[in-house]
Design a protein around this motif. Structure first.
Motif, short mmCIF file in Angstrom:
data_model
loop_
_atom_site.label_atom_id
_atom_site.label_comp_id
_atom_site.label_asym_id
_atom_site.label_seq_id
_atom_site.Cartn_x
_atom_site.Cartn_y
_atom_site.Cartn_z
N VAL A 318 40.23 14.29 16.17
CA VAL A 318 40.13 14.30 17.63
C VAL A 318 39.03 15.25 18.08
O VAL A 318 38.23 14.93 18.98
CB VAL A 318 41.48 14.70 18.26
N LYS A 319 38.94 16.43 17.44
CA LYS A 319 37.89 17.38 17.81
C LYS A 319 36.51 16.81 17.51
O LYS A 319 35.58 16.95 18.33
CB LYS A 319 38.09 18.69 17.04
N LYS A 320 36.37 16.16 16.38
CA LYS A 320 35.08 15.57 16.02
C LYS A 320 34.67 14.51 17.03
O LYS A 320 33.51 14.45 17.45
CB LYS A 320 35.17 14.97 14.61
N TRP A 321 35.62 13.68 17.42
CA TRP A 321 35.31 12.65 18.41
C TRP A 321 34.94 13.27 19.75
O TRP A 321 33.96 12.86 20.39
CB TRP A 321 36.50 11.70 18.57
N SER A 322 35.70 14.29 20.20
CA SER A 322 35.41 14.95 21.48
C SER A 322 34.06 15.64 21.44
O SER A 322 33.31 15.61 22.43
CB SER A 322 36.52 15.95 21.80
N ASP A 323 33.72 16.27 20.31
CA ASP A 323 32.40 16.89 20.18
C ASP A 323 31.31 15.84 20.30
O ASP A 323 30.22 16.11 20.86
CB ASP A 323 32.29 17.61 18.83
N GLY A 324 31.57 14.64 19.77
CA GLY A 324 30.60 13.56 19.89
C GLY A 324 30.39 13.15 21.34
O GLY A 324 29.26 12.84 21.76
N VAL A 325 31.48 13.13 22.13
CA VAL A 325 31.36 12.81 23.56
C VAL A 325 30.51 13.84 24.27
O VAL A 325 29.64 13.51 25.09
CB VAL A 325 32.77 12.72 24.20
N VAL A 326 30.75 15.12 23.98
CA VAL A 326 29.96 16.18 24.60
C VAL A 326 28.49 16.03 24.26
O VAL A 326 27.61 16.21 25.11
CB VAL A 326 30.49 17.56 24.16
N LYS A 327 28.20 15.67 23.02
CA LYS A 327 26.81 15.48 22.60
C LYS A 327 26.16 14.33 23.36
O LYS A 327 24.99 14.44 23.79
CB LYS A 327 26.77 15.21 21.09
N VAL A 328 26.91 13.26 23.55
CA VAL A 328 26.38 12.12 24.32
C VAL A 328 26.08 12.54 25.76
O VAL A 328 25.03 12.19 26.33
CB VAL A 328 27.38 10.94 24.30
N LEU A 329 26.99 13.29 26.38
CA LEU A 329 26.78 13.77 27.75
C LEU A 329 25.53 14.64 27.84
O LEU A 329 24.78 14.59 28.83
CB LEU A 329 28.00 14.55 28.24
#
Length: 470
Positions: A318-329
């Motif tokens: 979950v953390k890895k996926w959320s970090d990916g969202v932040v990177k996209v933003l």
């Protein structure tokens, strides 16, 4: 319908909230009595009263042939003692605010749901089936700040959305909102693997966007409980948190997990119009620790928070996926655009250009969301804000006949020596407007129509519509 009444004296003495078991064991007290003996006496007398009423029944009638005589409230002069019974727990509110009974009961229900967010309904039931005199304080130790924060917010910022049973949404350009939502949509592979229930992007008390599974809706009450948890100092002080939490409207019997990532690392300047009223009693603050300290006072007012709620417990994924969202933003340039939009989101009544309008509360019944302006100059003090919120609650209670009135209403008008408030409900919206008490009722009606027209024009920016699903 017109009601006129004055406001005199100290209008808002500190409310007191008590939670205890049906065996008379104290669980939580918002403001400790002067001595332990006082608390024992309070719980003993209250338990006895509840038992007396629980053992009696109403004489059967045509309207209620077998309704039990439940104890709902006791009026003692200007003080009302309200009861909310959810065995094995009893909830009591002592208030001199003159608010409707339904408001105090709503507060007590939220306290119950906040406790269930820490201990599920099934856990609570099993505990007291084994030991009826169990001391629940041991299991809730360390979580009292959740309840203190909730009480503080129910008397200020959270009162507007909870009264209307809706979400507070942030005013933002619809195209930017949609782009942010698209960035939060998990792929079919990752969404299924992580068992994501929904993902939120929020700012303070308001939702920017929600991404959810196609067949799952988000209940406003669950979201308010989740947001209150984020406002608690122990959570808001950390850049990221992994929280097991029960969302009672979704599933009162089990936990989900929320990964919370605060995207703002530098505090933003809080608006003086968005200050959160805090309890007045200094001794009480000292007794309860950082009571009233919340998300806003932790430096994140107006900031961005990403919340991923998962049915599973795979923290690393979950953390890895959320970090990916932040990177996209970040890489798409959405992050600075969102930060700018968040700062520009608050609006005042002057923007509407409606003569005499001081404040309003508008609910889109279609979207189950509310919006309201910043506090005008007439409502800069804590007592002025509390007074208006209480009048809104009185009008809302009358319109919906929540305290035993004979029938519901479409319009309700109340005038005090401080302001006039008109409540109006239609199929698409529910609206409460506050104006000067010196203006005629026809002006209030015209102002309400003006706010309704403005809200319709601004609907795409005011409310979250057609949120992405997966």
């Amino acid at each position: 319908m017109l009601s006129v009444f004055p406001f005199t004296g100290e209008q808002f003495p500190q409310r007191q909230y008590f939670v205890f078991t049906d065996a008379g064991k104290p669980v939580f007290v918002s403001r400790p009595p002067n001595a332990t003996e006082d608390l024992a006496a309070i719980t003993g007398i209250t338990s006895a009263l509840i038992s007396v009423f629980a053992d009696s029944t109403l004489i059967p009638s045509q309207d209620s042939p077998s309704t039990p005589d439940k104890l709902r409230c006791i009026n003692a002069g200007s003080t009302r003692i309200t009861f909310f019974l959810r065995p094995p727990l009893y909830y009591v509110c002592v208030s001199g605010w003159k608010e409707p009974e339904s408001v105090a009961r709503m507060h007590l229900e939220y306290l119950h749901l906040q406790i269930l967010s820490v201990l599920t309904a099934s856990q609570l039931r099993r505990i007291f089936e084994r030991r009826t005199n169990f001391d629940l304080r041991r299991l809730l130790e360390g979580t009292e700040t959740f309840l203190h924060t909730l009480i503080s917010r129910l008397q200020s910022t959270l009162a507007l959305s909870t009264t209307l049973s809706a979400l507070s949404s942030l005013r933002i350009d619809s195209s930017l909102r949609n782009r942010a939502g698209d960035a939060l949509v998990p792929s079919s592979k990752s969404g299924g693997r992580l068992d994501i229930l929904y993902t939120l992007l929020i700012s303070s008390d308001s939702v920017i966007t929600i991404v959810r599974p196609r067949k799952h809706s988000v209940h406003p009450t669950d979201l308010n409980i989740l947001l209150n948890t984020l406002h608690t100092p122990s959570v808001a002080a950390n850049p990221a948190s992994w929280l097991p939490i029960c969302l009672p409207r979704y599933n009162p019997q089990g936990f989900v997990h929320a990964y919370v990532c605060f995207l703002e690392h530098e505090p933003l300047e809080p608006s003086h119009n968005q200050q959160s009223p805090q309890p007045d009693d200094k001794d009480w603050k000292e007794n309860t620790g950082k009571i009233g300290t919340s998300y806003e006072s932790s430096g994140y007012l107006g900031g961005l928070v990403l919340v991923t709620v998962s049915g599973g417990g795979d923290f690393d994924a979950v953390k890895k996926w959320s970090d990916g969202v932040v990177k996209v933003l970040d890489t798409t340039g959405l992050m600075p655009m969102l930060r700018t939009a968040v700062k520009a989101a608050p609006y005042g009544c002057s923007e509407l250009g409606i003569p005499g309008l001081r404040h309003f509360l508008y609910k889109s019944r279609v979207h189950v969301q509310v919006t309201s302006p910043t506090w005008d100059e007439e409502y800069q003090s804590q007592d002025d804000q509390r007074r208006l919120i209480t009048i809104y609650q009185k009008v809302h209670d009358a319109i919906h006949a929540k305290s035993g009135q004979g029938s519901t209403l479409k319009l309700q008008y109340i005038r005090t020596d401080k302001e006039a408030v008109l409540g109006w409900i239609t199929q698409p919206f529910e609206l409460y407007v506050a104006l000067s008490p010196r203006l005629p009722k026809t002006v209030a009606v015209g102002a309400a129509n003006g706010v309704a027209r403005w809200a319709k024009r601004e609907e795409a920016r005011l409310f979250l519509r057609d949120a992405p699903v997966f």
